[in-house]
Design a protein around this motif. Structure first.
Motif, PDB file in Angstrom:
ATOM      1  N   CYS A 142       0.851  -1.189   0.000  1.00 55.85           N
ATOM      2  CA  CYS A 142       0.000   0.000   0.000  1.00 55.85           C
ATOM      3  C   CYS A 142       0.892   1.245   0.000  1.00 55.85           C
ATOM      4  O   CYS A 142       1.786   1.364   0.840  1.00 55.85           O
ATOM      5  CB  CYS A 142      -0.883  -0.013   1.243  1.00 55.85           C
ATOM      6  SG  CYS A 142      -1.763   1.527   1.538  1.00 55.85           S
ATOM      7  N   CYS A 145       0.173   3.231   3.700  1.00 57.59           N
ATOM      8  CA  CYS A 145       0.630   2.747   5.004  1.00 57.59           C
ATOM      9  C   CYS A 145       1.728   1.698   4.894  1.00 57.59           C
ATOM     10  O   CYS A 145       2.291   1.289   5.899  1.00 57.59           O
ATOM     11  CB  CYS A 145      -0.560   2.211   5.804  1.00 57.59           C
ATOM     12  SG  CYS A 145      -1.209   0.660   5.159  1.00 57.59           S
ATOM     13  N   CYS A 167      -6.172  -1.489   0.027  1.00 60.72           N
ATOM     14  CA  CYS A 167      -5.417  -1.907   1.205  1.00 60.72           C
ATOM     15  C   CYS A 167      -6.407  -2.471   2.218  1.00 60.72           C
ATOM     16  O   CYS A 167      -7.399  -1.828   2.555  1.00 60.72           O
ATOM     17  CB  CYS A 167      -4.668  -0.711   1.786  1.00 60.72           C
ATOM     18  SG  CYS A 167      -3.772  -1.119   3.292  1.00 60.72           S
ATOM     19  N   CYS A 170      -5.691  -0.250   5.806  1.00 61.08           N
ATOM     20  CA  CYS A 170      -6.183   1.125   5.947  1.00 61.08           C
ATOM     21  C   CYS A 170      -7.428   1.373   5.095  1.00 61.08           C
ATOM     22  O   CYS A 170      -7.965   2.473   5.107  1.00 61.08           O
ATOM     23  CB  CYS A 170      -5.083   2.147   5.666  1.00 61.08           C
ATOM     24  SG  CYS A 170      -4.612   2.324   3.939  1.00 61.08           S
TER      25      CYS A 170
HETATM   26 ZN   LIG Z   1      -2.790   0.961   3.572  1.00 67.51          ZN
END
Ligand SMILES: [Zn+2]
Length: 180
Positions: A142, A145, A167, A170
């Motif tokens: 991702c 994050c 993701c 997140c």
């Molecule tokens: Zn993420």
């Protein structure tokens, strides 16, 4: 003497052209330039003395190419560099390997996962015997994050060059720039 001066002027204008063209952003991903993406290949003078800008299209049929030629024309006109032509070179074909390291980092910050691994004729794979194995699942981190816990939602994202991922951690969807 005159030829020397002419040559100097020529080199200076090539240098100037490089300088202005390096700043031309990609129409689809404005955080990276056409130079960083590896689209801008060369700036030179043709046999007739006309400034030649050599570009290699990314994905075939990428509609951005005419926009790029337009942006190049505008940058050159704005810098007062006179006449030019855009030469499109198809071989060697563009690959995502040509994307610079800086550009990969910029893509990530922009929210696009940069292409992973090499996709060209890597020597690592050529020595392996051909086996029928399931398609290797790509692990895409991702860009927000850094989690590798991601899933592909669609083969095509905002453009054909990208796949749409999400993701799991997140919950953010993001584009993945597919290796090519
Ligand atoms: Zn993420």
């Amino acid at each position: 003497m005159e030829t020397t001066n002419a040559m100097e002027t020529t080199n200076a204008s090539i240098e100037r052209a490089w300088h202005v063209l390096e700043a031309v952003p990609d129409p689809e991903i404005p955080v990276v330039s056409i130079r960083e993406l590896g689209i801008l290949r060369d700036v030179r003078h043709g046999d007739d003395g006309v400034l030649e800008v050599v570009i290699t299209p990314t994905y075939s049929g990428c509609p951005a190419m005419s926009q790029i030629a337009e942006d190049i024309a505008q940058a050159i006109a704005h810098a007062g560099l006179g006449a030019h032509r855009v030469e499109t070179v198809l071989a060697p074909a563009w690959t995502t390997d040509w994307i610079s390291e800086d550009a990969r980092e910029k893509l990530r910050r922009y929210g696009i996962a940069p292409p992973t691994g090499a996709c060209g004729s890597g020597t690592a794979t050529t020595t392996k015997p051909i086996r029928f194995v399931p398609y290797k699942k790509e692990i895409i981190a991702c860009p927000r994050c850094g989690s590798t816990h991601t899933e592909r939602l669609a083969q095509f994202g905002s453009t054909a060059c990208k796949a749409l991922y999400r993701c799991v951690d997140c919950r953010e969807p993001f584009d993945y720039f597919k290796p090519y």
